[in-house]
Motif scaffolding. Structure first.
Motif, PDB file in Angstrom:
ATOM      1  N   SER A 257       0.821  -1.528  -0.254  1.00 31.43           N
ATOM      2  CA  SER A 257       0.201   0.167   0.000  1.00 31.43           C
ATOM      3  C   SER A 257       0.735   1.326  -0.003  1.00 31.43           C
ATOM      4  O   SER A 257       2.347   0.967   0.202  1.00 31.43           O
ATOM      5  N   GLY A 258       0.400   2.211  -0.159  1.00 30.76           N
ATOM      6  CA  GLY A 258       1.386   3.521   0.379  1.00 30.76           C
ATOM      7  C   GLY A 258       1.406   4.576   1.215  1.00 30.76           C
ATOM      8  O   GLY A 258       0.880   4.377   2.073  1.00 30.76           O
ATOM      9  N   SER A 259       0.327   5.917   0.227  1.00 25.66           N
ATOM     10  CA  SER A 259       0.308   7.092   1.521  1.00 25.66           C
ATOM     11  C   SER A 259      -1.253   7.427   1.585  1.00 25.66           C
ATOM     12  O   SER A 259      -1.179   8.806   2.419  1.00 25.66           O
ATOM     13  N   ARG A 260      -1.966   6.358   1.489  1.00 25.05           N
ATOM     14  CA  ARG A 260      -3.085   6.570   1.848  1.00 25.05           C
ATOM     15  C   ARG A 260      -3.554   9.041   1.409  1.00 25.05           C
ATOM     16  O   ARG A 260      -3.445   9.306   0.822  1.00 25.05           O
ATOM     17  N   GLY A 261      -4.600   8.922   2.032  1.00 23.27           N
ATOM     18  CA  GLY A 261      -5.330  10.538   2.162  1.00 23.27           C
ATOM     19  C   GLY A 261      -4.275  10.985   1.591  1.00 23.27           C
ATOM     20  O   GLY A 261      -3.974  12.280   1.102  1.00 23.27           O
ATOM     21  N   LEU A 262      -2.985  11.067   1.976  1.00 20.88           N
ATOM     22  CA  LEU A 262      -2.112  12.398   2.550  1.00 20.88           C
ATOM     23  C   LEU A 262      -1.248  12.840   0.507  1.00 20.88           C
ATOM     24  O   LEU A 262      -1.335  13.825  -0.130  1.00 20.88           O
ATOM     25  N   GLY A 263      -0.941  11.272   0.444  1.00 30.70           N
ATOM     26  CA  GLY A 263      -0.515  10.989  -0.331  1.00 30.70           C
ATOM     27  C   GLY A 263      -1.223  11.812  -2.033  1.00 30.70           C
ATOM     28  O   GLY A 263      -0.749  12.403  -2.718  1.00 30.70           O
ATOM     29  N   ALA A 264      -2.314  10.893  -2.017  1.00 30.47           N
ATOM     30  CA  ALA A 264      -3.595  10.726  -3.042  1.00 30.47           C
ATOM     31  C   ALA A 264      -3.746  12.593  -2.599  1.00 30.47           C
ATOM     32  O   ALA A 264      -3.655  13.157  -3.679  1.00 30.47           O
ATOM     33  N   SER A 265      -4.241  13.456  -1.627  1.00 33.96           N
ATOM     34  CA  SER A 265      -4.245  15.004  -1.669  1.00 33.96           C
ATOM     35  C   SER A 265      -3.182  15.733  -2.576  1.00 33.96           C
ATOM     36  O   SER A 265      -3.402  17.081  -2.891  1.00 33.96           O
ATOM     37  N   ILE A 266      -1.709  15.135  -1.336  1.00 35.88           N
ATOM     38  CA  ILE A 266      -1.205  15.811  -2.826  1.00 35.88           C
ATOM     39  C   ILE A 266      -0.829  16.289  -3.668  1.00 35.88           C
ATOM     40  O   ILE A 266      -0.432  17.319  -4.873  1.00 35.88           O
ATOM     41  N   ALA A 267      -0.933  14.692  -4.314  1.00 34.66           N
ATOM     42  CA  ALA A 267      -0.648  14.695  -6.104  1.00 34.66           C
ATOM     43  C   ALA A 267      -1.466  15.481  -6.590  1.00 34.66           C
ATOM     44  O   ALA A 267      -1.653  15.578  -7.656  1.00 34.66           O
ATOM     45  N   LYS A 268      -2.945  15.429  -6.109  1.00 35.31           N
ATOM     46  CA  LYS A 268      -4.110  15.801  -6.994  1.00 35.31           C
ATOM     47  C   LYS A 268      -3.957  17.083  -6.953  1.00 35.31           C
ATOM     48  O   LYS A 268      -3.654  18.413  -7.906  1.00 35.31           O
ATOM     49  N   HIS A 269      -3.288  17.929  -5.741  1.00 30.30           N
ATOM     50  CA  HIS A 269      -2.938  19.321  -6.062  1.00 30.30           C
ATOM     51  C   HIS A 269      -2.438  20.070  -6.887  1.00 30.30           C
ATOM     52  O   HIS A 269      -2.560  21.069  -7.663  1.00 30.30           O
ATOM     53  N   TYR A 270      -0.625  19.215  -7.017  1.00 26.34           N
ATOM     54  CA  TYR A 270      -0.020  19.874  -7.600  1.00 26.34           C
ATOM     55  C   TYR A 270      -0.051  19.103  -9.164  1.00 26.34           C
ATOM     56  O   TYR A 270       0.086  19.069  -9.833  1.00 26.34           O
ATOM     57  N   MET A 271      -0.540  18.038  -9.234  1.00 29.40           N
ATOM     58  CA  MET A 271      -1.023  17.787 -10.830  1.00 29.40           C
ATOM     59  C   MET A 271      -2.075  18.477 -11.007  1.00 29.40           C
ATOM     60  O   MET A 271      -1.722  19.108 -12.708  1.00 29.40           O
ATOM     61  N   GLY A 272      -2.844  19.674 -11.196  1.00 32.27           N
ATOM     62  CA  GLY A 272      -3.351  21.052 -11.191  1.00 32.27           C
ATOM     63  C   GLY A 272      -2.925  22.094 -11.334  1.00 32.27           C
ATOM     64  O   GLY A 272      -3.371  22.182 -11.977  1.00 32.27           O
ATOM     65  N   ALA A 274       0.796  22.119 -11.865  1.00 30.97           N
ATOM     66  CA  ALA A 274       1.094  21.797 -13.018  1.00 30.97           C
ATOM     67  C   ALA A 274       0.364  21.799 -14.270  1.00 30.97           C
ATOM     68  O   ALA A 274       0.930  22.068 -15.318  1.00 30.97           O
ATOM     69  N   MET A 275      -0.951  21.339 -14.303  1.00 30.57           N
ATOM     70  CA  MET A 275      -1.639  21.682 -15.531  1.00 30.57           C
ATOM     71  C   MET A 275      -1.844  22.420 -15.985  1.00 30.57           C
ATOM     72  O   MET A 275      -2.511  23.106 -16.575  1.00 30.57           O
ATOM     73  N   GLU A 276      -2.124  23.539 -14.822  1.00 26.25           N
ATOM     74  CA  GLU A 276      -2.096  25.304 -14.952  1.00 26.25           C
ATOM     75  C   GLU A 276      -0.760  25.538 -15.615  1.00 26.25           C
ATOM     76  O   GLU A 276      -1.049  26.798 -16.331  1.00 26.25           O
ATOM     77  N   LYS A 277       0.159  25.196 -15.324  1.00 26.35           N
ATOM     78  CA  LYS A 277       1.819  26.029 -15.431  1.00 26.35           C
ATOM     79  C   LYS A 277       2.229  25.261 -16.831  1.00 26.35           C
ATOM     80  O   LYS A 277       2.755  26.474 -17.359  1.00 26.35           O
ATOM     81  N   CYS A 278       2.333  24.273 -16.985  1.00 25.38           N
ATOM     82  CA  CYS A 278       3.207  24.044 -18.244  1.00 25.38           C
ATOM     83  C   CYS A 278       1.560  23.054 -19.123  1.00 25.38           C
ATOM     84  O   CYS A 278       0.954  22.139 -19.356  1.00 25.38           O
ATOM     85  N   LEU A 279       1.276  24.070 -20.284  1.00 24.21           N
ATOM     86  CA  LEU A 279       0.511  23.471 -20.873  1.00 24.21           C
ATOM     87  C   LEU A 279       0.894  22.679 -21.923  1.00 24.21           C
ATOM     88  O   LEU A 279       1.753  23.230 -23.020  1.00 24.21           O
ATOM     89  N   LEU A 280      -0.062  21.744 -21.574  1.00 22.26           N
ATOM     90  CA  LEU A 280       0.689  20.830 -22.582  1.00 22.26           C
ATOM     91  C   LEU A 280      -0.956  20.361 -24.028  1.00 22.26           C
ATOM     92  O   LEU A 280      -1.728  20.649 -24.307  1.00 22.26           O
ATOM     93  N   PRO A 281      -1.028  19.530 -25.293  1.00 20.94           N
ATOM     94  CA  PRO A 281      -1.580  19.174 -25.837  1.00 20.94           C
ATOM     95  C   PRO A 281      -2.418  18.419 -25.027  1.00 20.94           C
ATOM     96  O   PRO A 281      -1.614  17.867 -24.537  1.00 20.94           O
ATOM     97  N   LYS A 282      -3.755  18.328 -25.646  1.00 24.18           N
ATOM     98  CA  LYS A 282      -4.331  17.609 -25.068  1.00 24.18           C
ATOM     99  C   LYS A 282      -4.180  15.962 -24.240  1.00 24.18           C
ATOM    100  O   LYS A 282      -4.404  15.278 -23.602  1.00 24.18           O
ATOM    101  N   SER A 283      -3.308  15.424 -25.989  1.00 25.39           N
ATOM    102  CA  SER A 283      -3.622  14.275 -26.086  1.00 25.39           C
ATOM    103  C   SER A 283      -2.434  14.047 -24.945  1.00 25.39           C
ATOM    104  O   SER A 283      -2.327  12.894 -23.871  1.00 25.39           O
ATOM    105  N   ALA A 284      -1.686  15.313 -23.695  1.00 26.18           N
ATOM    106  CA  ALA A 284      -0.088  14.875 -23.205  1.00 26.18           C
ATOM    107  C   ALA A 284      -0.616  15.740 -21.557  1.00 26.18           C
ATOM    108  O   ALA A 284       0.767  15.642 -21.095  1.00 26.18           O
ATOM    109  N   ARG A 285      -1.906  16.001 -21.321  1.00 25.30           N
ATOM    110  CA  ARG A 285      -2.233  17.521 -20.527  1.00 25.30           C
ATOM    111  C   ARG A 285      -1.379  16.101 -19.239  1.00 25.30           C
ATOM    112  O   ARG A 285      -1.267  17.165 -18.076  1.00 25.30           O
ATOM    113  N   HIS A 286      -2.090  14.973 -18.880  1.00 23.64           N
ATOM    114  CA  HIS A 286      -1.718  13.978 -17.815  1.00 23.64           C
ATOM    115  C   HIS A 286       0.061  14.083 -17.528  1.00 23.64           C
ATOM    116  O   HIS A 286       0.756  12.972 -16.724  1.00 23.64           O
ATOM    117  N   LEU A 287       0.871  14.837 -18.826  1.00 28.33           N
ATOM    118  CA  LEU A 287       2.395  14.327 -18.742  1.00 28.33           C
ATOM    119  C   LEU A 287       3.091  16.375 -18.483  1.00 28.33           C
ATOM    120  O   LEU A 287       3.592  16.656 -17.824  1.00 28.33           O
TER     121      LEU A 287
END
Length: 468
Positions: A257-272, A274-287
């Protein structure tokens, strides 16, 4: 919630016109505010819309708040083009890997920050990087290259006891799993625990980590859902295993298992972010990535490392509680992350950020655990430091079937029969984790014999997972 359940028309009355925002709002309310009155829920949703900037860092509302950011903010930024021709990457066990996962890796190698890549034989499609993908980037961290479950890992405790002891005390081993483990979203053990991780100064470093400290306290020593497990089984060690243990049979306690709600919340927050600061083509937005020279990048790196240490602490507590309950002490523990990013110096001397999303670190001499399924063995391995694999190996057998397909392919009674034939006891779990959902671990291991040396095996006997 009965009559108080929110509907789309209720939100439209408070000027919610975006279907995505409506969907997010209802989902968040149902998960976190279902006991509030309808009036309180609507008042809160109205405030999120009117004062969205106050909620951009909120644990629950950050994704909804971003829906209300002015489009002009994004239009001011130009899209980052991908490279026309991506770099080459080495693939291990190509016959085990679906085309969609391979194409994901090809896309990742077209990022301007990508320097090296590799695919492990258990690879399958994921968000951003494929699960089983390894990507080395220059001074940048990709939140979805690490994954939602930051620091997801394996931990194996070995006890100097054999199968006869496990059989004789089977009831007590089962009871320990029922009474000293907890699984699923929001799960907690309900006991006071002390651990140095909870006193780490990093919890005061950002507003998000301050908010998440309470959740970390409650969820310490618990496990997630999906394919996370805690299980007792039999360990067989080979001659010359290098563990200072004689070849032979032992009892093992293996957790995943992993870092539970702590890790999930960190990941979602900084993914948001990253997607705002680093505008990639739609096919690559999760990168989308965060430059480690920026404030946001430094925050993510600090938070990711804290989450990784928290994941380790959860495993340590699980093993401590179970060992104490059973009155037995391990003679050795072997552990490894497989959803993380590391700063690693390459053979040429360059330091890169190596993302292993569902991949086991396998530098020269490094120990790790690669699990199979409920009815297949896992393997204790020592890394060979293969440069083409970025010193990595698979993190398991890898899924060959989606959860839905697995549910449709095997009935509960058929799964019980299969487990009975292999003399495996399952507590919780569901048919989405049926052994047929996974690739053949023996074939996967053959595809990475140049990456790791097998020094032992673990065969599950008493398994606990989340109820599905």
């Amino acid at each position: 919630m009965g009559k108080s359940k929110l509907k789309g028309k209720d939100l439209r009355k408070i000027n919610y016109s975006n279907n995505q925002a409506i969907s997010l709002a209802i989902d968040i309310i149902s998960k976190h505010y279902k006991h509030s009155s309808k009036e309180e829920q609507l008042a809160l949703l109205h405030d999120v819309k009117q004062h969205y900037t106050d909620y951009l860092d909120h644990e629950h509302w950050n994704t909804l708040a971003r829906e209300f950011q002015p489009v002009e903010v994004l239009k001011e930024k130009s899209e980052i083009p991908l490279l026309k021709d991506g770099g080459q990457f080495q693939v291990f066990g190509r016959k085990h890997i679906t085309s969609n996962a391979y194409q994901q890796m090809e896309l990742a190698m077209r990022l301007p920050i990508a320097r090296k890549g590799a695919m492990m034989p258990d690879a399958h499609q994921g968000y951003g990087l494929p699960i089983g993908g390894v990507l080395a980037a220059e001074n940048a961290a990709i939140p979805y290259g690490v994954g939602l479950d930051i620091g997801c890992r394996m931990s194996l405790s070995i006890y100097d006891l054999d199968s006869r002891y496990l059989q004789k005390h089977a009831y007590r081993f089962k009871s320990s799993l029922k009474e000293r483990t907890n699984f699923g979203t929001g799960g907690e053990l309900g006991i006071t625990q002390e651990h140095e991780i909870l006193d780490r100064t990093e919890f005061g470093a950002t507003s998000l980590l301050k908010q998440l400290h309470g959740k970390a306290v409650k969820q310490l020593g618990t496990s997630g859902s999906g394919n996370h497990f805690v299980e007792f089984g039999l360990v067989s060690l080979a001659n010359d295993n290098g563990l200072d243990l004689p070849a032979g049979e032992y009892i093992g306690l293996l957790s995943h298992s992993g870092s539970r709600g702590l890790g999930a919340s960190i990941a979602k927050h900084y993914m948001g972010i990253a997607m705002e600061k680093c505008l990639l083509p739609k096919s690559a937005r999760h990168l989308a990535w965060l430059d480690l020279s920026t404030e946001e990048g430094q925050e993510y790196w600090l938070s990711m490392n804290l989450a990784g240490d928290y994941a380790k602490a959860c495993h340590d507590q699980i093993h401590h509680h179970l060992s104490k309950y059973l009155g037995i002490k391990p003679v050795i523990n072997i552990e490894n992350h497989h959803n993380f990013a590391w700063k690693e110096k390459q053979a040429e001397g360059e330091e890169l950020i190596v993302h292993r999303k569902g991949a086991t670190p396998a530098s020269e001499g490094e120990l790790g655990i690669i699990p199979g399924s409920m009815t297949a063995p896992g393997f204790i391995v020592r890394g060979k430091g293969h440069e083409g694999a970025l010193q990595s190996a698979s993190h398991g057998a890898g899924r060959k079937m989606s959860r839905q397909a697995a549910r449709e392919s095997i009935s509960g009674s058929a799964m019980k029969k299969l487990l009975s034939e292999h003399k495996v006891t399952l507590i919780g779990g569901g048919t989405d984790e049926a052994p047929i959902a996974y690739k053949n671990i023996e074939e996967v291991m053959k595809s990475q014999k140049d990456l790791v040396e097998v020094i032992g095996q673990f065969l599950p006997k008493i398994v606990r997972m989340d109820k599905n």
